[in-house]
Design a protein around this motif. Structure first.
Motif, short mmCIF file in Angstrom:
data_model
loop_
_atom_site.label_atom_id
_atom_site.label_comp_id
_atom_site.label_asym_id
_atom_site.label_seq_id
_atom_site.Cartn_x
_atom_site.Cartn_y
_atom_site.Cartn_z
N TYR A 55 -35.91 -0.02 -14.86
CA TYR A 55 -35.92 0.63 -16.17
C TYR A 55 -35.12 1.92 -16.17
O TYR A 55 -34.51 2.28 -17.19
CB TYR A 55 -37.36 0.85 -16.62
CG TYR A 55 -38.15 -0.43 -16.72
CD1 TYR A 55 -37.60 -1.57 -17.31
CD2 TYR A 55 -39.44 -0.52 -16.20
CE1 TYR A 55 -38.31 -2.76 -17.38
CE2 TYR A 55 -40.17 -1.71 -16.28
CZ TYR A 55 -39.59 -2.83 -16.86
OH TYR A 55 -40.29 -4.00 -16.93
N GLU A 56 -35.10 2.63 -15.06
CA GLU A 56 -34.29 3.85 -14.98
C GLU A 56 -32.81 3.50 -15.07
O GLU A 56 -32.05 4.18 -15.78
CB GLU A 56 -34.58 4.58 -13.66
CG GLU A 56 -33.83 5.91 -13.54
CD GLU A 56 -34.14 6.62 -12.24
OE1 GLU A 56 -34.46 7.82 -12.28
OE2 GLU A 56 -34.07 5.96 -11.18
N HIS A 87 -32.08 2.52 -18.63
CA HIS A 87 -32.18 3.70 -19.49
C HIS A 87 -30.92 4.56 -19.38
O HIS A 87 -30.36 5.00 -20.40
CB HIS A 87 -33.41 4.52 -19.09
CG HIS A 87 -33.65 5.72 -19.95
ND1 HIS A 87 -33.70 5.67 -21.31
CD2 HIS A 87 -33.88 7.03 -19.62
CE1 HIS A 87 -33.94 6.88 -21.80
NE2 HIS A 87 -34.04 7.71 -20.79
N GLU A 145 -28.13 2.76 -21.13
CA GLU A 145 -28.29 2.87 -22.59
C GLU A 145 -27.87 4.25 -23.09
O GLU A 145 -27.19 4.37 -24.12
CB GLU A 145 -29.75 2.58 -22.94
CG GLU A 145 -30.05 2.54 -24.42
CD GLU A 145 -31.52 2.26 -24.69
OE1 GLU A 145 -32.34 3.18 -24.45
OE2 GLU A 145 -31.86 1.14 -25.11
N ASN A 146 -28.29 5.28 -22.38
CA ASN A 146 -27.91 6.64 -22.78
C ASN A 146 -26.41 6.85 -22.72
O ASN A 146 -25.81 7.48 -23.61
CB ASN A 146 -28.60 7.67 -21.87
CG ASN A 146 -30.06 7.86 -22.23
OD1 ASN A 146 -30.51 7.46 -23.30
ND2 ASN A 146 -30.82 8.47 -21.33
N SER A 149 -39.56 0.39 -25.00
CA SER A 149 -38.71 1.57 -24.86
C SER A 149 -38.59 1.91 -23.37
O SER A 149 -39.60 2.00 -22.68
CB SER A 149 -39.32 2.76 -25.62
OG SER A 149 -38.77 3.98 -25.17
N TYR A 150 -37.35 2.10 -22.91
CA TYR A 150 -37.15 2.48 -21.51
C TYR A 150 -37.75 3.86 -21.23
O TYR A 150 -38.41 4.07 -20.21
CB TYR A 150 -35.66 2.51 -21.16
CG TYR A 150 -34.96 1.18 -21.27
CD1 TYR A 150 -35.51 0.03 -20.69
CD2 TYR A 150 -33.75 1.07 -21.94
CE1 TYR A 150 -34.86 -1.19 -20.79
CE2 TYR A 150 -33.10 -0.15 -22.03
CZ TYR A 150 -33.66 -1.28 -21.47
OH TYR A 150 -33.02 -2.48 -21.57
N SER A 151 -37.52 4.79 -22.12
CA SER A 151 -38.01 6.15 -21.88
C SER A 151 -39.54 6.17 -21.83
O SER A 151 -40.13 6.87 -21.00
CB SER A 151 -37.49 7.11 -22.96
OG SER A 151 -37.88 6.68 -24.25
#
Length: 579
Positions: free
Chosen positions: A397-398, A401, A404-405, A498-500
């Motif tokens: 997931y990190e 994320h 994605e960012n 949501s990844y975050s």
């Protein structure tokens, strides 16, 4: 032999109109890769869209049975091979009705919170459900609740509560656990207490066909009337020694005969029947409810391996006794969960509910762990393995994320129908081929989880290495790789909302296991920074090591020091020793 009454018209087929769309099955197993190779990403993503397989949402039977909410395969589907407990071998899955699948999975007896053994069963069949939908099948997934049972009555007496209200409460608790574990809602969730008419009708049919007998208001199935009894489990009648599982009842014609209807006892819930007030035996409920919603002939019946005998064996006998056309194509069972290599049980003190586990570990980490062994193999629950699964989930997931960012900072139109570098296309194609071949080979989820490594590694290289940052079509490659990983996670049920959010939750769980607050970790980071400024390197190293022992690692960068969860250092040493 008689047939069932009109009420057993298959609910699945009454909801689903015939569709001309079919799912073709190939006979050449080696053709997997050839079928799914893609020269351009636009073709790949159109095929690989599974955006609807997100977190569990309440749904009606009509919505789930009447259509597939997954963008289906335009080209021929791969052969799906599943292990059939009846034949004791892998077989090509071919549904009875083209393009449609009827699946019944035995649900929980609702008298307590569900444990991690339950989690494994329903995650396993959630993955099968998702993959069937991904292949383009319209699936009617029926999973029952047993809300009338000896265990429920005993627990209700213990708590001084009405048995039906107690089971209702635990049905709701179970559904909360399933949503937490990201399991999709079944098409239908029937309860025993709502299906007494169908159960009584089926028992009457079995009696009419002379496969059962009545004794003092109880109705027993006569196993000697059914020569095929034992064909699922491989047990002979001689193996079923009286008194091994239940007390001997001298009124039975054969010690292996089992109850279809139990006469009422003082203070217990009961329903009126032709044989007097009472309630159904355990096994008859699933035969009646599966027939009511899927008919007597359907595709898949599943559950934990502990249900092979006597529950599923008895289901087969009574269903065939009620209707000679009764036939289920595939019996599918998952393996046990052991705890530190011992069978899980309350008496041994190694019994863990889902709630207890997810109090300390993220539900998706638990799901990842339970998918880390093939569903038919036993899986050993240990803190080491769960820590490892949690660490792996954080890494996945990190990475996504960060990807994605990065992509959010660039024009999204750049990523539409891109031309990709050959290396990126090769990674995506190989990943997809492994995914399809492995899932179609009896749901080999451990292979798919291992295959995530390559695309995630390339994403990290493109984001963080000097060479990766200079690669041509870097943005397009990151978008394509991220999408391919995301779509596989969707099918596996590992895609968070949501990844975050999931990363923050993973961090909070790690802090709870370490018995630390984030403020305390930040204080340690400040102490370490001061020690380094003062050249107190031993103190600095000790702070880092002390946190690592608790499962917290510090990461230094030009912009400062941050932290993330890791497998606690002492457990890392144990993991290294076992590999």
């Amino acid at each position: 032999m008689g047939t069932l009454l009109k009420c057993y018209r298959p609910f699945f087929f009454s909801l689903v109109p015939y569709s001309a769309r079919t799912t073709q099955l190939r006979t050449n197993h080696s053709a997997h890769a050839a079928i799914f190779r893609r020269k351009k990403l636009c073709r790949f993503t159109r095929y690989f869209s599974v955006s609807s397989l997100g977190p569990s949402q309440p749904s009606t039977a009509h919505q789930n049975c009447a259509k597939s909410d997954v963008e289906s395969v335009n080209s021929p589907s791969p052969e799906l091979w599943l292990h059939n407990t009846m034949s004791k071998r892998r077989e090509i899955f071919k549904p009875k009705a083209e393009g449609k699948v009827g699946m019944y999975v035995c649900g929980v007896t609702a008298y307590d919170l569900s444990h991690i053994g339950h989690a494994r069963v329903y995650i396993n069949f959630d993955v099968l459900y998702r993959y069937l939908k991904y292949l383009g099948f319209e699936v009617c997934y029926v999973r029952n609740f047993t809300d009338v049972d000896d265990k429920i009555i005993a627990r209700a007496k213990e708590l001084g509560e009405n048995p039906i209200s107690l089971s209702q409460r635990y049905c709701e608790e179970f559904n909360q656990d399933m949503a937490t574990l990201n399991c999709l809602s079944p098409s239908v969730e029937p309860r025993v207490s709502d299906h007494m008419r169908q159960i009584i009708d089926m028992i009457e049919q079995i009696l009419n066909n002379e496969y059962a007998y009545v004794v003092d208001g109880d109705v027993y199935f006569n196993v000697e009337k059914f020569p095929e009894y034992g064909k699922l489990s491989g047990r002979d009648l001689e193996d079923n020694r009286a008194g091994e599982r239940v007390a001997v009842d001298s009124r039975k014609k054969n010690p292996a005969d089992f109850a279809l209807w139990k006469s009422a006892k003082l203070g217990e819930p009961f329903w009126e029947s032709p044989w007097g007030p009472g309630r159904p035996g355990w096994h008859i409920e699933c035969s009646a409810m599966s027939a009511a919603y899927l008919g007597h002939s359907f595709d898949i019946h599943g559950g934990g391996i502990d249900l092979v005998f006597p529950h599923h064996e008895n289901e087969i006998a009574q269903s065939c006794a009620a209707c000679e056309k009764s036939n289920i194509s595939f019996w599918i069972h998952n393996g046990f969960v052991t705890v530190d290599s011992e069978k899980m049980s309350k008496s041994l003190g190694n019994f863990f509910t889902i709630r207890q586990v997810v109090d300390l570990y993220h539900p998706l980490a638990l799901r990842y762990f339970l998918m880390g062994a093939h569903y038919r193999s036993p899986i050993n629950y240990t803190y080491i393995q769960l820590e490892s699964a949690s660490d792996r989930a954080y890494y996945i997931y990190e990475t996504l994320h960060e990807c994605e960012n990065f992509l959010s900072q660039h024009d999204p139109t750049i990523r539409k129908d891109p031309i990709l570098p050959p290396d990126t296309l090769d990674i995506i194609d190989k990943f997809h081929d492994v995914f399809v071949a492995s899932m179609s080979d009896d749901l080999r989820t451990p292979v798919v989880l291992a295959a995530l490594s390559d695309p995630l590694k390339v994403i990290n290289e493109l984001l963080h290495t000097r060479k990766g940052k200079k690669q041509e079509l870097r943005i397009e490659s990151l978008a394509a790789l991220g999408k391919s990983v995301k779509n596989v996670l969707m099918v596996l049920g590992l895609m968070p909302a949501s990844y975050s959010e999931v990363l923050q939750q993973l961090r909070e769980k790690a802090l709870k296991r370490a018995n630390l607050t984030e403020e305390e970790v930040l204080q340690k980071i400040e102490e370490r920074a001061a020690a380094r400024i003062n050249k107190e390197y031993e103190k600095s190293d000790a702070i880092r090591k002390d946190l690592a022992v608790l499962g917290i690692t510090l990461m230094d960068s030009p912009s400062g020091t941050t932290w993330r969860p890791i497998v606690p250092f002492t457990l890392q040493e144990q993991l290294t020793a076992t590999h």
